[in-house]
Design an enzyme around this catalytic site. Structure first.
Site, PDB file in Angstrom:
ATOM      1  N   SER A   4       0.868  -1.179   0.000  1.00  0.00           N
ATOM      2  CA  SER A   4       0.000   0.000   0.000  1.00  0.00           C
ATOM      3  C   SER A   4       0.898   1.221   0.000  1.00  0.00           C
ATOM      4  O   SER A   4       2.059   1.145   0.436  1.00  0.00           O
ATOM      5  CB  SER A   4      -0.848   0.007   1.277  1.00  0.00           C
ATOM      6  OG  SER A   4      -1.382   1.297   1.528  1.00  0.00           O
ATOM      7  N   TYR A  55      -2.575  -0.952  10.447  1.00  0.00           N
ATOM      8  CA  TYR A  55      -2.510  -1.178   8.992  1.00  0.00           C
ATOM      9  C   TYR A  55      -1.189  -0.653   8.417  1.00  0.00           C
ATOM     10  O   TYR A  55      -0.493  -1.339   7.663  1.00  0.00           O
ATOM     11  CB  TYR A  55      -3.704  -0.476   8.331  1.00  0.00           C
ATOM     12  CG  TYR A  55      -3.807  -0.699   6.835  1.00  0.00           C
ATOM     13  CD1 TYR A  55      -4.397  -1.846   6.328  1.00  0.00           C
ATOM     14  CD2 TYR A  55      -3.324   0.254   5.931  1.00  0.00           C
ATOM     15  CE1 TYR A  55      -4.502  -2.058   4.960  1.00  0.00           C
ATOM     16  CE2 TYR A  55      -3.426   0.053   4.564  1.00  0.00           C
ATOM     17  CZ  TYR A  55      -4.028  -1.100   4.088  1.00  0.00           C
ATOM     18  OH  TYR A  55      -4.125  -1.292   2.732  1.00  0.00           O
TER      19      TYR A  55
HETATM   20  C1  BGC Z   1      -6.143   1.507   1.840  1.00  0.00           C
HETATM   21  C2  BGC Z   1      -7.276   2.375   1.346  1.00  0.00           C
HETATM   22  C3  BGC Z   1      -6.820   3.795   1.198  1.00  0.00           C
HETATM   23  C4  BGC Z   1      -5.543   3.864   0.391  1.00  0.00           C
HETATM   24  C5  BGC Z   1      -4.977   5.255   0.328  1.00  0.00           C
HETATM   25  C6  BGC Z   1      -4.989   1.655   0.914  1.00  0.00           C
HETATM   26  O1  BGC Z   1      -3.953   0.828   1.300  1.00  0.00           O
HETATM   27  O2  BGC Z   1      -6.578   0.156   1.901  1.00  0.00           O
HETATM   28  O3  BGC Z   1      -8.379   2.309   2.245  1.00  0.00           O
HETATM   29  O4  BGC Z   1      -7.785   4.571   0.543  1.00  0.00           O
HETATM   30  O5  BGC Z   1      -4.575   3.003   0.939  1.00  0.00           O
HETATM   31  O6  BGC Z   1      -5.026   5.925   1.551  1.00  0.00           O
END
Ligand code: BGC
Length: 267
Positions: free
Chosen positions: A152, A165
């Site tokens: 991400s 996360y």
């Molecule tokens: C998340 C999303 C988020 C994006 C940018 C991703 O890894 O799962 O929920 O919109 O990152 O912030």
């Protein structure tokens, strides 16, 4: 130039929806046989496998909680039993359990780390073991096996209210680079994709209506929310020999979200 993954077998974790489903579909269109792993949504995974079969491809759906070692081992055993080998792992399963740090429970923490980080470790470990155990087929792909981690933009952008996360994705980055450093000499290619905001269920609230989406777009210089296919196309390219010299790297697919968008009007 066209990409063919014909004759190769891909395993996609979290393949019943979102980025996983779009990637499974794209890998199948490119010719790969696909193992679609799901945790909760068996019907969607089965429906996707049927859709792939109906258009002439090969796919099976296999349930497994990838944060559990025994279930990951069964998932890989089932993939091998059906297709006899593995060429591509897309370690995609991921989830969010958001909370301010003062409210974040140990379950919120462990749940996210368990799937997003430990799950990626368990699947990568099984994939490497399998790549080393099976005979290489250089006629099909220059690499002996390919692993793609779904990371991400939050592997580098801190994210208030999402410490679990962001920590899991930061961990995925060093997990990926450490494995890449370790297994490159065996001809195994390991990379990550770091998506920004993509139109999937995880962003349902942020894209629920025009006002919410306008707010999200403030973070995206390119001016649109990503579609699952934006990521799926990159998965197919990364799995192919066109990306054969890409190793230990992260492909950021975020419409410019990581470009410090707050500074675009002169800070
Ligand atoms: C998340 C999303 C988020 C994006 C940018 C991703 O890894 O799962 O929920 O919109 O990152 O912030």
């Amino acid at each position: 130039m066209s990409i063919s993954l014909r004759g190769q077998v891909a395993l996609v974790t979290g393949g019943s929806s979102g980025l996983g489903a779009a990637s499974a579909r794209a890998l199948a269109v490119a010719g790969a046989a696909v193992v679609i792993n799901y945790h909760a949504h068996g019907e969607s995974a089965e429906a996707l496998a049927d859709e792939i079969a109906a258009s002439g491809g090969e796919a099976i759906a296999v349930g497994a909680d990838i944060s559990r070692e025994d279930q990951v081992e069964r998932l890989f055993a089932r993939a091998l039993e059906r297709f006899g080998r593995l060429d591509i792992l897309l370690a995609n399963s991921g989830l969010q359990k958001d909370a301010p740090i003062t409210e974040m429970t140990l379950d919120d923490w462990n749940g996210v780390i368990g799937v997003n980080l430990t799950g990626q470790f368990l699947c990568a470990r099984s994939a490497v073991r399998q790549f080393l155990a099976q005979a290489p087929r250089p006629g099909l792909s220059r690499a002996r096996g390919k692993i793609i981690h779904m990371s991400s933009v939050h592997q580098s952008i801190p994210w208030a209210g999402h410490a679990n996360y962001a920590a899991s994705k930061g961990g995925v980055d060093l997990l990926m680079r450490s494995i890449a450093q370790e297994v490159g000499e065996h001809g195994i290619r390991v990379n990550s994709i770091a998506p920004g905001a993509i139109r999937t269920a995880i962003n349902a609230e942020e894209t629920a209506d025009a006002a919410a989406e306008r707010k999200l777009l403030e973070l995206i210089p390119y001016g649109r929310v990503g579609e699952p296919e934006d990521v799926a196309n990159a998965v197919v390219w990364l799995a192919s020999d066109l990306a054969d010299y890409m190793h230990g790297a992260t492909l950021v697919i975020d419409g410019g979200m990581s470009l410090y968008p707050e500074f675009r009007h002169n800070g």
